[in-house]
Motif scaffolding. Structure first.
Motif, PDB file in Angstrom:
ATOM      1  N   PHE A 116      51.609  34.738  35.067  1.00  0.00           N
ATOM      2  CA  PHE A 116      50.274  34.134  35.080  1.00  0.00           C
ATOM      3  C   PHE A 116      50.296  32.784  34.377  1.00  0.00           C
ATOM      4  O   PHE A 116      51.058  32.569  33.443  1.00  0.00           O
ATOM      5  CB  PHE A 116      49.264  35.059  34.390  1.00  0.00           C
ATOM      6  N   ASN A 147      47.075  31.572  33.611  1.00  0.00           N
ATOM      7  CA  ASN A 147      45.710  31.576  33.094  1.00  0.00           C
ATOM      8  C   ASN A 147      45.670  32.623  31.995  1.00  0.00           C
ATOM      9  O   ASN A 147      45.866  33.817  32.242  1.00  0.00           O
ATOM     10  CB  ASN A 147      44.703  31.904  34.202  1.00  0.00           C
ATOM     11  N   ASN A 160      41.430  38.485  43.188  1.00  0.00           N
ATOM     12  CA  ASN A 160      42.772  38.020  42.874  1.00  0.00           C
ATOM     13  C   ASN A 160      43.754  39.165  42.663  1.00  0.00           C
ATOM     14  O   ASN A 160      44.945  39.041  42.989  1.00  0.00           O
ATOM     15  CB  ASN A 160      42.733  37.100  41.650  1.00  0.00           C
ATOM     16  N   TYR A 203      51.426  32.565  39.551  1.00  0.00           N
ATOM     17  CA  TYR A 203      50.071  32.199  39.969  1.00  0.00           C
ATOM     18  C   TYR A 203      49.520  31.084  39.091  1.00  0.00           C
ATOM     19  O   TYR A 203      49.665  31.113  37.871  1.00  0.00           O
ATOM     20  CB  TYR A 203      49.164  33.433  39.934  1.00  0.00           C
ATOM     21  N   THR A 219      45.211  44.398  32.823  1.00  0.00           N
ATOM     22  CA  THR A 219      46.237  43.636  33.527  1.00  0.00           C
ATOM     23  C   THR A 219      47.577  44.354  33.486  1.00  0.00           C
ATOM     24  O   THR A 219      48.249  44.511  34.523  1.00  0.00           O
ATOM     25  CB  THR A 219      46.382  42.235  32.905  1.00  0.00           C
ATOM     26  N   TRP A 222      44.073  36.481  31.644  1.00  0.00           N
ATOM     27  CA  TRP A 222      44.665  37.744  32.084  1.00  0.00           C
ATOM     28  C   TRP A 222      45.119  38.583  30.884  1.00  0.00           C
ATOM     29  O   TRP A 222      45.194  39.807  30.962  1.00  0.00           O
ATOM     30  CB  TRP A 222      45.864  37.494  32.995  1.00  0.00           C
ATOM     31  N   ARG A 249      46.839  28.237  37.282  1.00  0.00           N
ATOM     32  CA  ARG A 249      45.817  28.484  36.256  1.00  0.00           C
ATOM     33  C   ARG A 249      44.430  28.731  36.825  1.00  0.00           C
ATOM     34  O   ARG A 249      43.571  29.255  36.133  1.00  0.00           O
ATOM     35  CB  ARG A 249      45.775  27.336  35.243  1.00  0.00           C
TER      36      ARG A 249
END
Length: 333
Positions: free
Chosen positions: A206, A208, A186, A176, A220, A211, A178
């Motif tokens: 991820f 980003n 999400n 996924y 998470t 998370w 940023r």
């Protein structure tokens, strides 16, 4: 002493010479699972240049995949991110590799909220687009009507069916971007993806860092573990919004994944460069050694662990794959 992380393919080749066969077989961990080590590409132009990794004369797709599969027991397929897979291609992969060779597959861009080149979509999908959408150089899943979104997922599954039927499909990597940050929406998007891929092992990476910050990390990891989704552990440049810290966590009893992106901060978010240039970084053995106890810990918690070198410039990834395999073998293997 400054370490040269871009010494060229000749230096990388010299380093690989003493560990040439180290990663050829899965590494069994006493009381734990097996570790498969490979790279995130076998076809990058810098990698297939004559004599860099492949033997001189290995010039066909069949010869290169055959050589790769004799050298490593797993590979990540990146091409499926850019174009939906074709069943005939997957059939050829099966024909050209041993039955215990594993393919990890990167999800198509449209499956993780990213844009794709309109011209690379299958004709059957392009023909259903409006004139306005067809004229765009890039489109996103949100641009498509629901039935075409469904078609993307269906074609992806159909294209990989030969691998799944032969037991050579390892995982589907949902990476996924940023701009996908922690939110209920999400998380629901991730759940939807896993439902669409029902029956296949999914893994999430991820881009980003929020998370895994102090506020969200526990939630998470629990979110992924509750659903049996493999959390992709990463080694990558730090200090960016897209940076994820090197957290060690196993969230699926079946599979743990570690991906090495190099530590080249100068190119991490650079525009207009190839993936090979972005991840152009040869790890030192000391840097790889930092991950040995983490990987062994992961392998004690999962049936299988995949270690994938994404620093696929020339033979940097293949050299580091062999080196970390030897390090893992040497420490209580």
């Amino acid at each position: 002493m400054t370490i040269d992380h871009d010494p060229g393919s000749a230096t990388a080749s010299a380093r690989a010479a003493s560990v040439e066969t180290a990663a050829a077989e899965p590494i069994e961990i006493p009381g734990g699972g097996a570790i498969r080590i490979g790279t995130a590409s076998w076809t990058d132009p810098t990698m297939i240049a004559s004599g860099v990794f492949y033997p001189v004369g290995a010039s066909t797709a069949e010869e290169r995949l055959g050589y790769y599969a004799a050298t490593f027991p797993v590979v990540e397929v990146d091409a499926t991110y850019y174009a939906l897979p074709a069943a005939r291609t997957a059939e050829l992969w099966v024909e050209r590799t041993p039955p215990d060779f594993i393919f990890d597959i990167k999800a198509h861009a449209l499956m993780t909220g990213q844009g794709t080149e309109t011209k690379r979509l299958p004709k059957s999908i392009r023909d259903e687009l409006t004139d306005e959408l067809r004229a765009k150089p890039r489109i996103y899943a949100k641009d498509l009507p629901a039935e075409l979104q469904d078609a993307v997922w269906s074609m992806f599954r159909d294209g990989l069916a030969p691998l799944a039927e032969r037991g050579q499909l390892g995982s589907i990597l949902l990476q996924y971007p940023r701009w996908v940050f922690p939110s209920s929406e999400n998380r629901a998007t991730i759940e939807d993806a896993v439902e669409r891929l029902d029956g296949w092992q999914c893994a999430v990476e991820f881009r980003n860092g929020s998370w895994l910050n102090d506020k969200n990390a526990e939630r998470t990891i629990r979110f992924l573990a509750d659903r049996g989704i493999a959390f992709v552990m990463v080694d990558e440049p730090q200090g960016f919004k897209s940076s994820v810290p090197p957290v060690t966590a196993v969230t699926s009893p079946h599979l743990a994944i570690v991906r090495f992106h190099g530590r080249n901060a100068a190119t991490w978010e650079a525009k207009g460069i190839t993936p090979a240039e972005r991840f152009r970084y040869l790890y030192s053995r000391d840097e790889l050694g930092e991950w040995v106890p983490r990987i062994r810990q992961a392998a004690s918690e999962a049936r299988e662990t995949h270690v994938l070198m994404n620093n696929c410039y020339a033979n940097y990834g293949t050299t580091n794959a062999r080196e970390i395999a030897r390090l893992l073998e040497d420490i209580g293997g």
